[in-house]
Design a protein around this motif. Structure first.
Motif, short mmCIF file in Angstrom:
data_model
loop_
_atom_site.label_atom_id
_atom_site.label_comp_id
_atom_site.label_asym_id
_atom_site.label_seq_id
_atom_site.Cartn_x
_atom_site.Cartn_y
_atom_site.Cartn_z
N LEU C 107 2.67 44.69 21.45
CA LEU C 107 3.15 44.13 22.67
C LEU C 107 4.18 44.88 23.27
N VAL C 127 2.02 35.79 26.98
CA VAL C 127 1.02 36.53 26.20
C VAL C 127 0.37 35.56 25.33
N PHE C 128 1.58 34.85 24.49
CA PHE C 128 1.29 34.15 23.20
C PHE C 128 0.60 32.86 23.99
N ILE C 130 -1.37 32.69 26.79
CA ILE C 130 -2.64 32.86 26.88
C ILE C 130 -3.75 32.78 25.56
N PHE C 131 -3.06 33.76 24.71
CA PHE C 131 -3.80 33.94 23.37
C PHE C 131 -2.94 33.46 22.12
N LYS C 135 -0.22 34.53 17.92
CA LYS C 135 1.28 34.40 17.67
C LYS C 135 1.15 34.37 16.10
N MET C 152 -8.10 40.63 22.49
CA MET C 152 -7.00 39.96 23.09
C MET C 152 -5.79 40.54 23.10
N LEU C 153 -5.26 41.41 21.89
CA LEU C 153 -4.11 42.00 21.85
C LEU C 153 -4.10 43.03 22.76
N GLY C 156 -3.55 41.52 26.31
CA GLY C 156 -2.08 41.04 25.90
C GLY C 156 -0.99 42.22 26.35
N ARG C 157 -1.32 43.34 25.61
CA ARG C 157 -0.47 44.34 25.65
C ARG C 157 -0.37 45.06 27.22
N MET C 160 2.02 42.77 29.56
CA MET C 160 3.53 42.70 29.09
C MET C 160 4.02 43.24 30.50
N SER C 186 -8.03 32.80 32.42
CA SER C 186 -6.49 33.13 32.65
C SER C 186 -6.48 34.38 33.49
#
Ligand SMILES: Nc1ncnc2c1ncn2[C@@H]1O[C@H](COP(=O)(O)OP(=O)(O)OP(=O)(O)O)[C@@H](O)[C@H]1O
Ligand SMILES: [Mg+2]
Lengths: 372, 315, 257
Positions: C107, C127-128, C130-131, C135, C152-153, C156-157, C160, C186
């Motif tokens: 991230l 991000v955490f 949303i997913f 975490k 997801m990561l 998420g990345r 950022m 989302s």
């Protein structure tokens, strides 16, 4: 004029040595995909076994004929000063017959091939566990281990002094200028044999299996090839060839030195193959000729012989220049012609294959005729 | 009965092993950094060390520098020249090859080529100029503590050990805590995604080579401070360096500890070998070579890693 | 055509864009646009060049011809890192995480262009949210995540940087249906809250077109149809596409036309 002839014989001889080495590396890497960066290891083992056998046996024969006792030396007997004396004067004194010289040569070459094959089989063990760059480094390190031991121990080749009086096959021949020419012819004979062999192999089912393994090991296995066995086989063959090249070098120089087998020698072979084109045997011969030329001609005395005088400070740098050129060649070829200057050709049906097919056909016809 | 001289001899071997071992470890750091970021098993790395050592020597002798200030200047010269050599070899050879998708084996061959160019041009030049075939810094390592008149601790011991520890910690912090270090790892892990994330991977690569080369230069400086340098010095140590780096699993702490183990083994084994078995000390590189072969074959992921960071699986 | 949005208001526009790999042209003459607040779906059979189109936009695949305009500026030949710095963000279809970095570091790399640590921390919290699964894996190497967690990561990345434009190549691939729908929700939320336009490539054509404001159908490297999601969904000649059947007739039709 004689100097020039000697120089060219030298070139041809080194060409033969590099060509056999490069053909074998091409078989291993170009076809089989095994990066044997320990080429020099198998070459040196061939040189040591051929050199020591010829020196030891030659010494036995010569000293008994001469009635000189050469014993009581702490290391190998052929390393003693007396041994050197006996062997280096054997031909002028008639202590060794021409047939004996030839016999020593033949025995040395055969022994080298056997030793090379055996160690090639042993050397294939790392290929079971490793591939790519790590395998290359491992084999290179193994070569260095053997060189370091040979350089520092009396066994097998008299430590750093080297074994300096190996009987050469034409030592009995009076016309010394022709000796090199004879030897050049002999080595070309070997080169041609190996060339025909590798050419034949490259287009054989075995060669195709090797290429399949090189291109995709998994696919090759799926097609039922035993890749471990293929690697063992290619290293046995390749190492036997390298060992013979080592033996041929010894019987030319009449001496064996551990430091002849530094990693640079392997790099030269790699450059020869890269120059010629990976998996291209004709190209590899061209590459070997270039590397041999750099080896033989790129020094002050050779250039002098050819009528080119170089100033003193250029003369001292010339031998190093050879490796600078090689280094530049490596990078340039990798950058612009990664498959080598002459790329791999598609599998063709050479005349040998056709001949074999013809013979087979005839055989089948005869067989059919016989059963009728 | 073990006599006292032998005990002192072993002690001396241990102390010198510490010095040469930290030196191997220090040298392995730059190799490790470059390998981690670019996947190049860089055989030319040895030459950066040699070039650094020569740069230090030439800077000091040509300018007739003396004392600590002179040493500092020599160090700067070593860092600059080695970093430049490293950077140039990437820009001219490795980077273009990598962009074309060269395999690690091809990169290894390329690094052999670059190494040949660097080493043999230095040999050619050194052959021309007087006194270059064996060079050492005019300011020598001096004795700090003498132990029984046989063994002693010198400034070079302190320098080698502290530099090795310092740089290992520094690199580890850089790699795990700083933005540039993480960008290096990201670049190694997935270069396309690194670019997509806004990382200028070519800049990252340049920084990597400068730091890696600089480390080689530092090691070359320390080497020339104690030993005599010749154009092949780096090359002759390369297999030790590779052994330390691979045994350390290409991690920074692992490289240092492996370097120490190898250096101490070299000194102690060759001391005992020559004392009890009359073995020639010239055999000692065999220790490094055998370690290298065994590690590569049986534990290519390294023996002493001290880091959970995964390496791409080789083979 | 494709200019339904007011000219000039397009955040990203391509003009006759052709791209591919080496000497191979994969996508040809694509006119595409996306405006502020829009979600645009790109659908099409496997191998039709959807990923290549996104990669061409981003400067990862080779541009042969045409233009890419981002906020009016010609960015056709800018490298990917420059595009990210300008405010674009991209989730590739494959290899979309750093396996040798921890989840947290992944991230952080997503926020590489941001210098303010405060901002990075906030973005990470978003991000955490949303997913939430991620975490718990903060300190875990991303290479050790499951396929769905990786996806997801990857998304998420890309979130950022709070991008001005998001390009997502099959972000829901490998996710459980429930998670996939949550992710799409989302994305909608992000669009509602920030107005960030999103280009989304989806295997699941119906789902994508229901979500999207507009859609493009890509077949064999060319645009075969475009329009509002509903229009495309109701076109009888495209039905097979939504059933996941390779639409041969489309290709043939294009060849004839
Ligand atoms: N890196 C590459 N090099 C060469 N050709 C590629 C590369 N990536 C994709 N292709 C080719 O480009 C064509 C289009 O591929 P692309 O990945 O763009 O399709 P796609 O529409 O994204 O398919 P999918 O729905 O399966 O993801 C395919 O024929 C593929 O073989
Ligand atoms: Mg795709």
């Amino acid at each position: 004029m004689e100097g020039v002839s000697i120089l060219f014989s030298q070139w041809v001889i080194w060409f033969g040595v590099y060509a056999i080495m490069a053909l074998s590396f091409n078989l291993e890497y170009g076809y089989g995909g095994v990066p044997n960066f320990g080429k020099v290891l198998f070459m040196s083992l061939g040189a040591y076994s051929a050199g020591t056998l010829a020196a030891w046996l030659g010494l036995q024969w010569a000293s008994s004929k001469a009635g000189i006792a050469v014993a009581g030396y702490t290391g190998p007997v052929y390393c003693s000063p007396e041994a050197y004396h006996v062997l280096s004067t054997a031909s002028s004194q008639g202590w060794l017959e021409p047939s004996q010289y030839i016999l020593l040569f033949v025995a040395g070459v055969i022994l080298a091939a056997i030793v090379g094959a055996v160690f090639g089989a042993i050397g294939s063990y790392p290929t079971l566990r490793l591939g790519g760059d790590f395998l290359a480094i491992t084999l290179l390190a193994l070569g260095e281990i053997v060189r370091l031991i040979a350089y520092n121990s009396e066994w097998p080749v008299c430590s750093f002094n080297g074994l300096t009086a190996v009987p050469t096959p034409f030592a009995w021949y009076e016309n010394k200028a022709l000796v090199d020419v004879l030897y050049a012819v002999l080595i070309i004979g070997f080169t041609v044999l190996f060339y025909i062999y590798t050419h034949y192999v490259a287009n054989s089912p075995w060669g195709r299996a090797l290429k399949a393994m090189r291109d995709d090991e998994l696919v090759a296995q799926v097609y039922g090839y035993n890749t471990a066995k293929l690697r063992l086989q290619v290293l046995v063959v390749g190492s036997a060839m390298a060992a013979v090249a080592g033996a041929l070098l010894v019987f030319y120089a009449g001496s064996v030195q551990a430091n002849t087998f530094k990693p640079e020698r392997t790099f030269e072979v790699i450059v020869a193959v890269m120059l010629g084109g990976v998996a291209n045997n004709i190209g590899v011969l061209v590459g070997a000729a270039v590397i041999a030329a750099l080896n033989v001609f790129l020094n002050a005395s050779a250039l002098e012989t050819l009528g080119i005088t170089v100033p003193g400070n250029v003369a001292t740098t010339l031998p190093y220049l050879r490796y600078v050129i090689m280094g530049i060649l490596i990078v340039i070829i990798l950058l612009y012609k990664p498959q080598g200057l002459i790329p791999e050709k598609p599998v063709q049906t050479p005349f040998l294959e056709k001949l074999r097919a013809l013979i087979k056909e005839k055989h089948v016809v005869e067989e059919a005729a016989g059963t009728k | 009965m073990v006599d006292v001289a032998i005990l002192y001899g072993i002690l001396g071997a241990l102390i010198n092993g510490l010095r040469v071992g930290s030196l191997y470890g220090l040298m392995a750091l730059g190799l490790t950094l470059i390998y981690r970021v670019t996947s190049i098993p860089n055989f030319a790395y040895a030459e950066y060390i040699t070039y650094g050592a020569y740069a230090a020597y030439i800077a000091m002798t040509a300018l007739a520098l003396k004392g600590t200030l002179g040493l500092a200047f020599a160090l700067a010269a070593a860092l600059a020249v080695a970093a430049l050599a490293a950077l140039a070899s990437d820009e001219l050879a490795f980077k273009p090859l990598w962009v074309r998708g060269a395999s690690p084996l091809h990169l290894l061959v390329a690094s052999i080529g670059v190494g040949l160019v660097l080493r043999y041009s230095l040999l050619a030049v050194a052959g021309l100029a007087a006194g270059l075939l064996e060079a050492s810094l005019p300011v020598r390592s001096t004795r700090l503590i003498s132990i029984g008149g046989i063994a002693s601790i010198e400034t070079s011991h302190v320098l080698a050990v502290s530099a090795a520890v310092f740089f290992a910690v520094l690199l580890r912090i850089m790699f795990t805590r700083t933005k540039i270090g993480k960008a290096m790892r990201a670049t190694a892990s997935n270069p396309v995604l690194a670019r997509v994330s806004g990382i200028n991977i070519y800049l990252v690569r340049r920084v990597t080579w400068i730091i890696g080369g600089g480390l080689a230069g530092f090691a070359g400086f320390v080497y020339a401070y104690y030993y005599y340098v010749n154009p092949e010095s780096g090359w002759l140590m390369l297999l030790w360096i590779f052994a330390a780096a691979t045994m350390g699993g290409f991690t920074f702490y692992g490289s240092i500890i492996s370097g120490l183990i190898l250096g101490i083994a070299e000194q102690v084994i060759s001391f005992l070998g020559s004392t009890y078995f009359g073995l020639n000390t010239a055999y000692s590189p065999v220790i490094a070579l055998i370690t290298l072969v065994i590690v590569l074959m049986y534990r290519p992921e390294g023996v002493i890693r001290l880091e959970a960071l995964s390496l791409k699986k080789r083979v | 055509m494709g200019e339904r949005a007011m000219p000039g208001s397009a955040v990203l526009r391509t003009e006759r864009l052709s791209g591919g790999y080496g000497k191979m042209v994969i996508v040809q003459g694509i006119d595409f646009s996306i405006s502020r607040g829009e979600i645009v779906a790109i659908v099409g059979p496997n191998g039709s060049g959807k990923s290549t189109f996104l990669k061409t936009i981003y400067g990862i695949a080779r541009v042969f011809d045409g233009k890419v305009l981002f906020e009016g500026a010609d960015v056709t030949h800018l490298p990917p890192e420059a595009k990210t710095r300008m405010g674009m963000s991209f989730v590739p279809q494959t290899e979309n995480i750093f396996p040798d970095l921890t989840v947290e570091e992944n991230l952080e790399m997503g926020a590489y262009i941001i210098d303010d640590p405060e901002k990075i921390r906030d973005a990470m919290e978003v991000v955490f949210n949303i997913f939430p699964v991620l975490k718990g894996f903060r300190k875990v190497l991303a290479g050790a995540l499951s396929g769905g967690q990786r996806q997801m990561l990857a998304v998420g990345r890309a979130l950022m940087t709070r991008p001005k434009l998001l390009l997502l190549d099959e972000p829901t691939a490998g996710l459980a249906p429930k998670i996939a729908l949550e992710l799409l929700d989302s994305l909608k939320n992000i669009r509602e809250e920030t107005g960030t336009p999103i280009i989304i490539v989806e295997q699941h054509a119906r789902r994508a077109l229901e979500l999207a404001d507009r859609g493009y159908v890509l077949v064999a490297g060319r645009i075969a149809a475009e329009g509002s999601g509903r229009d495309i969904l109701s076109r009888p000649d495209l039905q097979e596409l939504f059933l996941g059947v390779q639409k041969k007739s489309l290709v043939e039709k294009r060849k004839e036309g």
